[in-house]
Structure formats: structure tokens, C-alpha cells
Enzyme design. Structure first.
Site, mmCIF file in Angstrom:
data_model
loop_
_atom_site.group_PDB
_atom_site.id
_atom_site.type_symbol
_atom_site.label_atom_id
_atom_site.label_comp_id
_atom_site.label_asym_id
_atom_site.label_seq_id
_atom_site.Cartn_x
_atom_site.Cartn_y
_atom_site.Cartn_z
ATOM 1 N N LYS A 48 -119.310 25.941 -4.111
ATOM 2 C CA LYS A 48 -119.578 26.778 -3.073
ATOM 3 C C LYS A 48 -120.166 28.301 -3.439
ATOM 4 O O LYS A 48 -120.747 28.987 -2.586
ATOM 5 C CB LYS A 48 -118.068 26.949 -2.112
ATOM 6 C CG LYS A 48 -117.777 25.873 -1.482
ATOM 7 C CD LYS A 48 -118.698 25.118 -0.656
ATOM 8 C CE LYS A 48 -117.936 23.957 0.152
ATOM 9 N NZ LYS A 48 -118.663 23.480 1.097
ATOM 10 N N SER A 283 -111.470 16.566 -3.717
ATOM 11 C CA SER A 283 -112.798 15.931 -3.372
ATOM 12 C C SER A 283 -113.678 15.323 -4.355
ATOM 13 O O SER A 283 -114.344 14.376 -3.898
ATOM 14 C CB SER A 283 -113.413 16.874 -2.765
ATOM 15 O OG SER A 283 -113.823 18.152 -3.497
#
Length: 324
Positions: A48, A283
Site C-alpha cells: 500500500k 492475504s
């Protein structure tokens, strides 16, 4: 000897390594080559960092925000909020984070350490009401928060919603950096890319870049089941109403979808830590489980499969991920 000094960690975002998972391949008897895109090498520890830097610097260039005047706001399951908090601190912005329930304590603490004002969604009544009627859907909560922010902006507050879910710069950042790096680092010699779907910006950006170079490269998307409560940070998108599908994946940019569960995702993350010394989060475990399904197929023998590892497992030590 010339000096090698950076002015800021911002200059270190991107250019993360591809690492061959020899131990994991051996454990499962795989004949395909699994290459992990290890995104915790970004300076703030996750994939991110890429999108947050792109969104903030684009807004600065357009004159939408300015340090010490604008408050950056985001709704997050953790990693985007951490990146907003850290990059906001580097650039001199105040940061307000709304954190999805069920995320690890480490994420909350890290954002606070960077000076962000952090509120868990369970403490925001109007968003809680939306979540109760949509099985804790991330997209629904984002839409409610967006209206809340519009109301505050209309009242004159100088705030900027990073909005990873709908901001087109999310996918653009991955097209221009993540996808390009994967292509360049393999010299275009790859057969498939596997990524878990959250906002789907990663999948969209990589798919657009790689398939633009070679349409035959397969893109595999990994999601949780619609009722899953354990795989935080990734989003179900095949069995929900259209308005709850992340905008980046409403157009079919993938070739196949895998539905991961807690057992498979957790086992994959636990195994790769022991086989290859790579500590990753939930994830990543889900993506690796998906990559295992593909790498086990005879048609991928001797071929390169890239699997995206979004973050470090150090942000999950308070969860059950490594307690099995």
C-alpha cells in the site's frame, strides 16, 4: 567513495524483489517455479506504500491538499492506513483513520505510533448500521463514510479522502510500478500472476500492464467466501450485489477466481515461513494457497508463476495466524 543518502523513505517505495520459493516448491513437490513479489520490502512494510504515495503526491500537484492545513482521511483494514499515517507524518499532514473491525492490534498501534487519530468502525454508529445489513461489507462501509466526509467538507473542513476503493490512482500506481517491475524482472518470461483481491487495485494494475505486454499471461484472483470472518484485508466479489463489487474488478480483468478459506490461507503462510524464511500476512497466505492450486497443474510444469505477498507477518503476531 560517493555518498548514498536519501532525503526521505518516500524515495525507497517500490522496486521490491521477486524471490523463488524453493522450499515451498519442494514441500509440495511442485514442478512449476513460484516467484514471490515480496512487498514488505517497501519502506513502510506493505504494497500500500505505492498507492498512498501516488494518491497524495498527485493531490499535491493538483493543489487539492497542503501540509499542516489538510487532514488526510481513510477507511482501511490496516495497511493503507499505516501507509497514510507514515507518509502523512513525513509530509506534515494530520491523519484520521477509520479502522475496520477484526484487524490485528499491531495495525492499530502502528498507526497511533505514526501520530494518526485512529477510530475503530465499531465506534461509528452510522457505519455499523450499514455493516449489519451487508455482512460487514467493506464497500458498503466506504460509501457511508464517503457521504460522512462530503458533509464535513461542505461544512468547510479541509479534509481529503484518500479513498483507495474508488480512486483510479490505486490501479494506476500498480500498472506503472508493480506490473512493470514484475514484467521487467522476469524479462517477460512468466505464465501467471496470482493476487488476493481487496480493493482489486493490485490485480487491475498488474493485469492491465502484463496483459498489455502479453495477453496469454494468466491472471488469477483470490477471494474469501461471502461469509468469511477470518481473511481480513481481502474481499469477496463474485457472490455479492454489483454495487458491493470493488470498482477495479467490475470489468473482468482476471482469468480465474479461487475461493480461499482460513485453513488453506493460514497453512500456506505458516509453511512458507518455515520453508523459505518469508514471514507474511493473511492475504499473502491466501494468494500463496491460490498459487499452489495453479502450480500443481501439469500445464505449468517448468513455468514461472508470480504470487504477490502484500505485507509482513509481523503485523499478525497477535492473531491466530501463527499459533496453529
Amino acid at each position: 567513495m560517493s555518498e548514498k543518502i536519501y532525503d526521505s523513505l518516500i524515495q525507497l517505495v517500490g522496486k521490491t524483489p521477486l524471490v523463488r520459493l524453493h522450499g515451498y516448491e519442494k514441500l509440495h513437490g511442485l514442478k512449476a517455479h513460484l516467484l514471490a513479489k515480496v512487498e514488505y520490502f517497501n519502506p513502510i512494510g506493505s504494497i500500500k506504500d505505492r498507492i498512498v504515495l501516488r494518491i497524495i503526491e498527485d493531490a499535491e500537484r493538483e493543489g487539492k491538499i497542503s501540509p499542516e492545513k489538510t487532514t488526510l482521511i481513510e477507511y482501511t483494514s490496516g495497511n493503507t492506513g499505516i501507509a497514510v499515517s507514515a507518509i502523512g507524518a513525513m509530509k506534515g499532514y494530520k491523519v484520521k483513520i477509520y479502522l475496520q473491525d477484526g484487524t490485528s492490534q499491531e495495525r492499530f498501534d502502528i498507526m497511533k505510533a505514526f501520530g494518526a487519530d485512529v477510530t475503530r468502525i465499531s465506534d461509528v454508529p452510522e457505519i455499523q448500521d450499514a455493516l449489519k445489513t451487508t455482512n460487514n461489507d467493506f464497500v458498503a462501509a466506504t460509501n457511508i463514510l464517503k457521504q460522512h466526509i462530503r458533509d464535513r467538507q461542505a461544512a468547510g473542513e479541509n479534509i481529503f479522502f484518500v479513498d483507495q476503493m474508488l480512486n483510479p490512482l490505486n490501479a494506476a500506481a500498480h500498472h506503472d510500478t508493480t506490473g512493470r517491475e514484475i514484467w521487467d524482472d522476469t524479462d517477460g518470461n512468466l505464465s501467471a500472476v496470482v493476487a488476493s483481491v481487496g480493493t482489486a487495485g493490485t490485480t487491475r494494475g498488474i493485469s492491465d500492464y502484463v496483459k498489455g505486454k502479453n495477453p496469454d499471461v494468466k491472471i488469477f484472483a483470490v477471494e474469501p467466501s461471502a461469509d468469511d470472518k477470518y481473511l481480513t484485508g481481502i474481499h469477496n466479489f463474485t457472490d455479492v450485489p454489483d454495487e458491493r463489487v470493488p470498482i477495479n474488478i467490475r470489468e473482468k480483468i482476471y482469468d480465474e477466481v479461487f475461493v480461499a478459506d482460513k485453513e488453506g490461507a493460514f497453512a500456506a503462510a505458516q509453511e512458507v515461513a518455515k520453508t523459505d524464511g518469508i514471514l507474511v500476512g493473511i492475504s499473502s497466505g491466501a494468494a500463496l494457497w491460490g498459487a499452489l492450486q495453479i502450480a500443481s497443474r501439469p500445464e505449468y510444469e517448468g513455468k514461472k508463476i508470480v504470487v504477490v505477498f502484500p505485507d509482513t507477518g509481523l503485523r499478525y503476531l497477535s492473531t491466530d495466524l501463527f499459533k496453529g
